[in-house]
Design a protein around this motif. Structure first.
Motif, short mmCIF file in Angstrom:
data_model
loop_
_atom_site.label_atom_id
_atom_site.label_comp_id
_atom_site.label_asym_id
_atom_site.label_seq_id
_atom_site.Cartn_x
_atom_site.Cartn_y
_atom_site.Cartn_z
N PRO A 49 -0.25 4.02 9.65
CA PRO A 49 -1.03 5.61 9.83
C PRO A 49 -2.15 5.08 10.79
O PRO A 49 -2.85 5.40 11.39
CB PRO A 49 -1.77 6.36 8.70
N CYS A 50 -2.55 3.67 11.03
CA CYS A 50 -3.78 2.90 10.96
C CYS A 50 -3.56 2.25 12.35
O CYS A 50 -4.63 1.34 12.34
CB CYS A 50 -4.83 2.40 10.22
N TRP A 64 -6.82 1.01 13.49
CA TRP A 64 -8.20 2.32 12.57
C TRP A 64 -8.43 2.82 14.20
O TRP A 64 -9.57 2.83 14.44
CB TRP A 64 -9.05 1.69 11.68
N THR A 79 0.42 -1.02 0.45
CA THR A 79 -0.51 -0.24 -0.28
C THR A 79 0.60 1.38 0.01
O THR A 79 -0.08 2.24 0.11
CB THR A 79 -1.21 0.03 1.61
N PRO A 131 -10.84 6.85 5.37
CA PRO A 131 -10.11 6.07 5.04
C PRO A 131 -10.88 3.90 4.20
O PRO A 131 -9.95 3.50 3.93
CB PRO A 131 -9.97 5.17 6.68
N LYS A 164 2.07 2.10 2.59
CA LYS A 164 2.04 2.75 4.04
C LYS A 164 2.54 2.10 4.73
O LYS A 164 1.82 2.28 6.02
CB LYS A 164 -0.11 3.41 4.41
N ARG A 221 -5.93 1.23 -2.01
CA ARG A 221 -4.44 1.04 -2.34
C ARG A 221 -4.61 -0.85 -1.94
O ARG A 221 -3.23 -1.05 -2.12
CB ARG A 221 -4.19 1.42 -0.91
N LYS A 222 -5.68 -0.63 -1.31
CA LYS A 222 -5.93 -2.77 -1.44
C LYS A 222 -7.01 -3.49 -2.14
O LYS A 222 -6.47 -3.97 -2.98
CB LYS A 222 -6.52 -2.55 0.41
N CYS A 266 -8.41 2.45 2.07
CA CYS A 266 -8.57 0.70 1.31
C CYS A 266 -8.32 0.09 0.33
O CYS A 266 -8.08 -0.45 -0.11
CB CYS A 266 -9.20 0.17 2.83
N CYS A 309 -1.41 -0.83 8.20
CA CYS A 309 0.00 0.51 7.00
C CYS A 309 -0.35 1.34 8.76
O CYS A 309 -1.20 1.36 9.46
CB CYS A 309 -1.48 0.78 6.67
S1 SF4 Z 1 -5.24 0.51 6.00
FE1 SF4 Z 1 -5.03 3.18 6.47
S2 SF4 Z 1 -3.20 3.80 5.22
FE2 SF4 Z 1 -3.88 1.56 5.00
S3 SF4 Z 1 -5.19 1.74 2.77
FE3 SF4 Z 1 -6.52 1.62 4.73
S4 SF4 Z 1 -6.92 3.65 4.72
FE4 SF4 Z 1 -5.34 3.77 3.79
#
Ligand code: SF4
Length: 246
Positions: free
Chosen positions: A207-208, A223, A74, A121, A76, A128-129, A125, A205
């Protein structure tokens, strides 16, 4: 439309038959059967290289180190997760790691400053996922997850094999608990994620994810500042579920 309905029913039947064949319990024996007999060349493991990931990675490496291992990069992740991925790949002799990144056009459109996780978020996700995963799964019929029934109430009745969108999804550790994981790690001398001793019991990730406090649920650090509890890489009836298990 009729074909799609029939195809969906066939996939559900197949998941039920497979779950019954393996007694709905899973483990290495079921995983071996799925890799060698049920889905040869069409099965892959989706791994976060998180706190429990070494168990399934070890099982897969023992059965066939050429099985694709999909890592959703990701961009992140903690640096420790990237280092752990590289350690496990070397340690286990995995030969088919696929680092799947988000499409630059999607990042440019939805997350140009890299801060989408703060405002949305679920969309972060998704970009990025979920979207990268859909591309990675194109050549597969079955994908393997590390989810376990004990982790959350929504996972409590999870079958060993599930039908989801166009895929069969296998949960070989569905019946395992935290002690089973710890025993397997110890018995096979598997290296630990470097953040686990600091209280990171479920790692996504950076930040989460935060460390969990004494007495908290193992996923309480995911989260933690929002009501989001899951990442959304799983789909139900062909649609992404915002808030589905990751
Ligand atoms: S876990 Fe957080 S940083 Fe990673 S893809 Fe999901 S929202 Fe974005």
């Amino acid at each position: 439309m009729m074909f799609q309905t029939n195809a969906r029913a066939d996939l559900c039947d197949k998941a039920r038959v497979l779950s019954m064949r393996y007694g709905n319990q899973g483990g290495a024996e079921a995983l071996c059967g799925a890799i060698r007999e049920d889905f040869p060349g069409r099965i892959g493991l989706v791994s976060s290289f998180g706190s429990d990931s070494a168990v399934l990675l070890h099982m897969v490496a023992q059965i066939d180190p050429r099985v694709p291992v999909i890592f959703l990069q990701t961009q992140k992740h903690f640096p420790e997760t990237i280092a752990y991925r590289d350690t496990l790949v070397r340690h286990l002799g995995l030969r088919n790691i696929q680092n799947i990144t988000p499409r630059p056009a999607h990042l440019k459109a939805d997350d140009p400053r890299g801060e989408l996780h703060k405002s949305d978020p679920d969309l972060c996700c998704h970009v990025r996922k979920t979207l990268p995963l859909l591309v990675a799964l194109r050549s597969l019929s079955c994908w393997i997850t590390g989810r376990k029934r004990y982790q959350t109430p929504t996972r409590g009745k999870m079958a060993l094999f599930e039908a989801e969108d166009r895929w069969i999804k296998m949960n070989p550790l569905a019946a395992w608990n935290a002690a089973d994981i710890a025993d397997y790690m110890r018995d096979h001398c598997l290296p630990e994620h470097p953040l686990k001793p600091m209280g990171y019991m479920s790692i996504g990730c950076a930040p989460c994810t935060r460390a969990v406090k004494y007495g908290e649920d193992v996923r309480a650090g995911r989260w933690a500042e929002s009501d989001k509890t899951e990442c959304g890489i799983h789909f139900v009836n062909g649609r992404m579920v915002r808030g589905a298990p990751g």
